[in-house]
Design a protein around this motif. Structure first.
Motif, short mmCIF file in Angstrom:
data_model
loop_
_atom_site.label_atom_id
_atom_site.label_comp_id
_atom_site.label_asym_id
_atom_site.label_seq_id
_atom_site.Cartn_x
_atom_site.Cartn_y
_atom_site.Cartn_z
N ASP A 10 0.80 -1.22 0.00
CA ASP A 10 0.00 0.00 0.00
C ASP A 10 0.84 1.27 0.00
OD1 ASP A 10 1.04 -0.02 2.56
OD2 ASP A 10 -0.88 -0.10 3.59
N ARG A 11 2.17 1.13 -0.14
CA ARG A 11 3.08 2.28 -0.20
C ARG A 11 3.09 3.09 1.09
NH1 ARG A 11 2.37 4.58 -6.41
NH2 ARG A 11 2.90 2.63 -7.47
N GLY A 12 2.78 2.43 2.19
CA GLY A 12 2.92 3.07 3.49
C GLY A 12 4.34 2.95 3.98
N ILE A 13 4.80 3.96 4.73
CA ILE A 13 6.16 3.97 5.28
C ILE A 13 6.07 3.70 6.77
CG2 ILE A 13 8.26 5.33 5.63
CD1 ILE A 13 7.43 6.96 3.15
N VAL A 14 6.76 2.66 7.23
CA VAL A 14 6.67 2.22 8.61
C VAL A 14 8.07 2.04 9.19
CG1 VAL A 14 4.43 1.10 8.24
CG2 VAL A 14 6.53 -0.22 7.90
N GLY A 15 8.11 1.73 10.49
CA GLY A 15 9.38 1.43 11.13
C GLY A 15 9.92 2.56 12.00
N GLU A 16 10.99 2.26 12.70
CA GLU A 16 11.56 3.19 13.67
C GLU A 16 12.07 4.47 13.03
OE1 GLU A 16 11.53 3.19 16.97
OE2 GLU A 16 10.25 1.42 16.83
N ALA A 17 12.58 4.39 11.79
CA ALA A 17 13.07 5.60 11.13
C ALA A 17 11.93 6.59 10.92
CB ALA A 17 13.72 5.24 9.80
N ALA A 18 10.75 6.08 10.57
CA ALA A 18 9.58 6.96 10.40
C ALA A 18 9.16 7.57 11.74
CB ALA A 18 8.43 6.18 9.78
N VAL A 19 9.20 6.77 12.80
CA VAL A 19 8.87 7.28 14.14
C VAL A 19 9.83 8.41 14.52
CG1 VAL A 19 8.86 6.70 16.59
CG2 VAL A 19 7.82 5.14 14.93
N ASP A 20 11.13 8.19 14.35
CA ASP A 20 12.12 9.22 14.71
C ASP A 20 11.93 10.48 13.89
OD1 ASP A 20 13.22 7.50 16.57
OD2 ASP A 20 14.82 6.79 15.25
N PHE A 21 11.59 10.33 12.62
CA PHE A 21 11.41 11.49 11.75
C PHE A 21 10.23 12.33 12.23
CE2 PHE A 21 9.61 13.64 8.08
CZ PHE A 21 10.74 14.23 7.50
N ILE A 22 9.12 11.71 12.52
CA ILE A 22 7.90 12.45 12.90
C ILE A 22 8.06 13.14 14.25
CG2 ILE A 22 5.47 12.10 13.55
CD1 ILE A 22 5.41 10.04 11.21
N ARG A 23 8.91 12.61 15.11
CA ARG A 23 9.13 13.22 16.42
C ARG A 23 9.71 14.63 16.33
NH1 ARG A 23 11.63 7.78 19.04
NH2 ARG A 23 9.71 6.95 19.99
N GLN A 24 10.24 15.01 15.19
CA GLN A 24 10.81 16.35 15.03
C GLN A 24 9.74 17.44 14.95
OE1 GLN A 24 14.20 16.43 12.00
NE2 GLN A 24 13.06 14.62 11.36
N PHE A 25 8.48 17.06 14.68
CA PHE A 25 7.46 18.04 14.33
C PHE A 25 6.36 18.12 15.39
CE2 PHE A 25 9.26 16.22 10.48
CZ PHE A 25 9.63 17.35 9.77
N ARG A 26 5.66 19.24 15.36
CA ARG A 26 4.39 19.37 16.07
C ARG A 26 3.46 20.15 15.14
NH1 ARG A 26 2.06 18.23 20.68
NH2 ARG A 26 0.43 19.57 21.55
N VAL A 27 2.41 19.51 14.67
CA VAL A 27 1.57 20.10 13.64
C VAL A 27 0.23 20.54 14.21
CG1 VAL A 27 2.67 18.70 11.84
CG2 VAL A 27 0.57 17.88 12.95
N ASP A 28 -0.51 21.30 13.39
CA ASP A 28 -1.82 21.77 13.81
C ASP A 28 -2.82 20.61 13.91
OD1 ASP A 28 -1.03 24.50 13.84
OD2 ASP A 28 -1.23 24.56 11.66
N ILE A 29 -2.85 19.76 12.87
CA ILE A 29 -3.86 18.70 12.80
C ILE A 29 -3.23 17.40 12.32
CG2 ILE A 29 -6.06 17.98 11.76
CD1 ILE A 29 -6.51 21.01 11.11
N ALA A 30 -3.53 16.32 13.01
CA ALA A 30 -3.23 14.97 12.51
C ALA A 30 -4.50 14.40 11.91
CB ALA A 30 -2.73 14.06 13.63
N LEU A 31 -4.44 13.97 10.66
CA LEU A 31 -5.55 13.31 9.99
C LEU A 31 -5.22 11.83 9.90
CD1 LEU A 31 -6.19 15.83 7.06
CD2 LEU A 31 -7.40 15.67 9.23
#
Length: 255
Positions: free
Chosen positions: A149-170
């Motif tokens: 399904d072309r989804g990106i998973v795993g610890e690297a994705a977790v570490d990447f997203i931890r850098q941000f704080r966004v207005d809305i998670a969908l």
């Protein structure tokens, strides 16, 4: 196929019982046996049901989701309504994180006219869609690409997203159980989604009516962690009270 409301209800009945006879379906839906057999034939050809002598069952289980292409066809019209409802509520000039799922992909299509969006995603399909919007900046998480399904998973994705704080998670989800838990199948995907929830000021859940009372193996979150729910039909019992208790705003997406 684009399942009609009667076929969606048929799938809900089968999910609720695990397996069911053709006669039981006809009684439950108040239609003829011929109509049920025709619907069952179409749904089984689409891979959404498995037939056995005298009845049907859902081919998916608590440990494996149905295929991405089949999920795209399941209640496509309802997902499109949800997507339009979400897009109406997303303001221009805001930041979003969008996760994996066919409903979130529909939302991406509905956001094509928005301006000034900054979108972080672990869904390559979402990235491909929104990269066509010249007024949208798309940031793609790193990690393992799940081919189906072309989804990106795993610890690297977790570490990447931890850098941000966004207005809305969908976020999309595979199932919402009667205890108020939001569930999915791949624990690696769940870890990313949990990080997305933790790094958003508001969390919006987009889930069509087929997701209620659908079991899946891994708990992602609870309704109490959600701010808004967008769905296409009024939630069945016991969800209305659960949503009230969790203080979740529920929007029913109409045509």
């Amino acid at each position: 196929m684009n399942s009609n409301p009667r076929q969606i209800k048929l799938l809900d009945v089968v999910r609720a019982h695990g397996s069911v006879t053709v006669e039981q379906l006809a009684d439950e839906l108040e239609v003829t046996l011929q109509t049920v057999r025709r619907d069952v034939q179409r749904l089984s050809e689409a891979g959404l049901l498995t037939r056995f002598h005298g009845g049907v069952r859902v081919p998916s289980s608590t440990i494996e989701n149905i295929a991405h292409q089949q999920r795209q066809s399941l209640n496509a019209e309802g997902k499109a309504r949800i997507a339009r409802a979400v897009a109406r509520c997303v303001p221009n000039d805001c930041s979003l994180i969008i996760n994996i799922g066919t409903t979130t992909e529909a939302i991406a299509k509905a956001l094509m006219q928005h301006k000034g969006l900054r979108v972080i995603t672990n869904n390559l399909n979402v990235a491909a869609i929104l990269s066509g919007n010249p007024d949208c900046e798309v940031i793609v998480a790193g990690g393992v690409v799940r081919g189906r399904d072309r989804g990106i998973v795993g610890e690297a994705a977790v570490d990447f997203i931890r850098q941000f704080r966004v207005d809305i998670a969908l976020i999309g989800i595979s199932g919402i159980e009667a205890d108020g838990s939001l569930r999915d199948y791949d624990y690696r995907e769940v870890k990313v989604a949990q990080t997305i929830i933790a790094h958003a000021r508001e969390v919006w859940l987009a889930a069509d009516s087929s997701k209620f009372n659908r079991p899946a193996m891994v708990e992602l979150a609870t309704l109490a962690q959600i701010d808004r729910l967008f769905t296409d039909e009024p939630p069945p019992e016991p969800f209305p009270q659960l949503l009230i208790d969790a203080q979740v705003s529920c929007e029913i997406a109409h045509a």
